[in-house]
Design an enzyme around this catalytic site. Structure first.
Site, PDB file in Angstrom:
ATOM      1  N   GLY A 188     -18.202  15.480  58.796  1.00 51.34           N
ATOM      2  CA  GLY A 188     -17.402  14.732  59.764  1.00 51.34           C
ATOM      3  C   GLY A 188     -16.477  15.728  60.428  1.00 51.34           C
ATOM      4  N   GLU A 189     -15.217  15.477  60.342  1.00 52.37           N
ATOM      5  CA  GLU A 189     -14.226  16.387  60.925  1.00 52.37           C
ATOM      6  C   GLU A 189     -13.148  16.618  59.869  1.00 52.37           C
ATOM      7  OE1 GLU A 189     -14.152  18.100  63.793  1.00 52.37           O
ATOM      8  OE2 GLU A 189     -12.300  18.892  62.983  1.00 52.37           O
ATOM      9  N   SER A 190     -13.087  17.859  59.386  1.00 53.10           N
ATOM     10  CA  SER A 190     -12.228  18.124  58.227  1.00 53.10           C
ATOM     11  C   SER A 190     -10.749  17.860  58.511  1.00 53.10           C
ATOM     12  CB  SER A 190     -12.432  19.550  57.717  1.00 53.10           C
ATOM     13  OG  SER A 190     -12.203  20.490  58.742  1.00 53.10           O
ATOM     14  N   HIS A 192     -26.227  19.061  56.796  1.00 51.42           N
ATOM     15  CA  HIS A 192     -26.168  17.626  56.471  1.00 51.42           C
ATOM     16  C   HIS A 192     -27.454  17.214  55.749  1.00 51.42           C
ATOM     17  CE1 HIS A 192     -22.697  15.987  58.864  1.00 51.42           C
ATOM     18  NE2 HIS A 192     -22.802  17.178  59.409  1.00 51.42           N
ATOM     19  N   GLU A 199     -28.139  14.620  54.227  1.00 54.66           N
ATOM     20  CA  GLU A 199     -28.340  13.158  54.204  1.00 54.66           C
ATOM     21  C   GLU A 199     -29.003  12.644  55.482  1.00 54.66           C
ATOM     22  OE1 GLU A 199     -25.720  14.751  55.004  1.00 54.66           O
ATOM     23  OE2 GLU A 199     -24.576  13.690  56.538  1.00 54.66           O
ATOM     24  N   ARG A 209     -14.838  27.828  59.622  1.00 55.98           N
ATOM     25  CA  ARG A 209     -15.236  26.616  60.355  1.00 55.98           C
ATOM     26  C   ARG A 209     -16.008  26.959  61.623  1.00 55.98           C
ATOM     27  NH1 ARG A 209     -10.318  23.042  61.814  1.00 55.98           N
ATOM     28  NH2 ARG A 209     -11.975  21.573  62.310  1.00 55.98           N
ATOM     29  N   CYS A 220     -20.845  20.130  54.742  1.00 50.17           N
ATOM     30  CA  CYS A 220     -20.248  20.453  56.036  1.00 50.17           C
ATOM     31  C   CYS A 220     -18.720  20.318  55.990  1.00 50.17           C
ATOM     32  CB  CYS A 220     -20.905  19.617  57.127  1.00 50.17           C
ATOM     33  SG  CYS A 220     -20.791  20.398  58.738  1.00 50.17           S
ATOM     34  N   ILE A 228     -24.526  20.775  62.180  1.00 51.03           N
ATOM     35  CA  ILE A 228     -23.741  20.226  63.294  1.00 51.03           C
ATOM     36  C   ILE A 228     -22.349  20.866  63.270  1.00 51.03           C
ATOM     37  CG2 ILE A 228     -22.835  18.134  64.386  1.00 51.03           C
ATOM     38  CD1 ILE A 228     -24.946  16.560  62.704  1.00 51.03           C
ATOM     39  N   ARG A 229     -22.091  21.712  64.236  1.00 46.35           N
ATOM     40  CA  ARG A 229     -20.811  22.451  64.259  1.00 46.35           C
ATOM     41  C   ARG A 229     -20.423  22.905  62.850  1.00 46.35           C
ATOM     42  NH1 ARG A 229     -20.083  18.119  67.006  1.00 46.35           N
ATOM     43  NH2 ARG A 229     -18.580  17.226  65.576  1.00 46.35           N
TER      44      ARG A 229
END
Ligand code: GLN
Length: 195
Positions: free
Chosen positions: A46-48, A169, A171, A105, A78, A133-134
């Site tokens: 997600g976004e840490s 990822h 999943e 990151r 991630c 993803i990023r």
């Protein structure tokens, strides 16, 4: 055996489905008290920085550190890997800070924001379809960290005892072997825990 997925933000549902496909009971963890019900925990992508804000807002940090101190397995994917790392390149403080790795990151560059790669992951798969993803990567790994996979010379999956982390990822495809590897870690740790 029950495995939690930290459900503050990010790819929660996909991890729950992957755990179910591996035969584990998956629980979405929205309140810190729910951590007591599970034997292992997945920290999703997600976004840490957003996740960290929500960890603080809902007073999760001490409970997460306590979960780690109990020796229970934790799997960071991630952004989740960023949360687990003891060191973050360019930052003075870590988040949960329990896995002996230095993580950078968004380290694959803007041009390759998102990509897929087939990876050979030790003890998991000879060919694993990994979605990045990023993504972050592990810049340095401590002496007790086992590197499970490198992509283009960069460490993208590693394990340190109870801690598992990957840049990608696992999943997001139908290949559940990375999740199954973690389910097995939880299974083994549970057998060692005093009843
Ligand atoms: N770039 C995100 C971060 O720094 C991680 C991206 C992801 O989890 N897919 O938190």
């Amino acid at each position: 055996m029950k495995i939690g997925v930290l459900a503050l933000q990010g790819a929660v549902r996909e991890h729950m489905q992957s755990l179910a496909a591996c035969g584990a009971e998956a629980i979405a963890i929205k309140h810190k008290e729910e951590l007591q019900e599970v034997d292992g925990l997945i920290l999703p992508g997600g976004e840490s920085t957003t996740m960290r804000r929500l960890i603080d807002k809902y007073d999760f940090m001490d409970a997460l550190k306590e979960f780690a101190a109990q020796g229970k397995p934790m799997f960071g994917t991630c952004a989740g890997l960023i949360l687990l790392a003891k060191h973050l390149a360019g930052y003075s403080e870590p988040h949960i800070g329990v896995m002996d790795v230095m993580v950078e990151r968004n380290s694959f560059g803007r041009q390759v924001d998102s990509f897929e790669a087939d990876l050979a992951i030790k003890d998991v798969a000879d060919s694993f379809p990994a979605v990045f993803i990023r993504a972050p990567h592990i810049v340095e790994a401590g002496e007790n960290v086992e590197v499970l996979c490198k992509h283009n010379g960069r460490i993208v999956a590693a394990r340190e005892g109870q801690f598992l982390g990957c840049s990608f990822h696992p999943e997001l495809t139908d290949d559940h072997r990375m999740t199954a590897y973690f389910v097995d870690m939880v299974h083994q740790a549970k057998q060692k825990q005093p009843v």
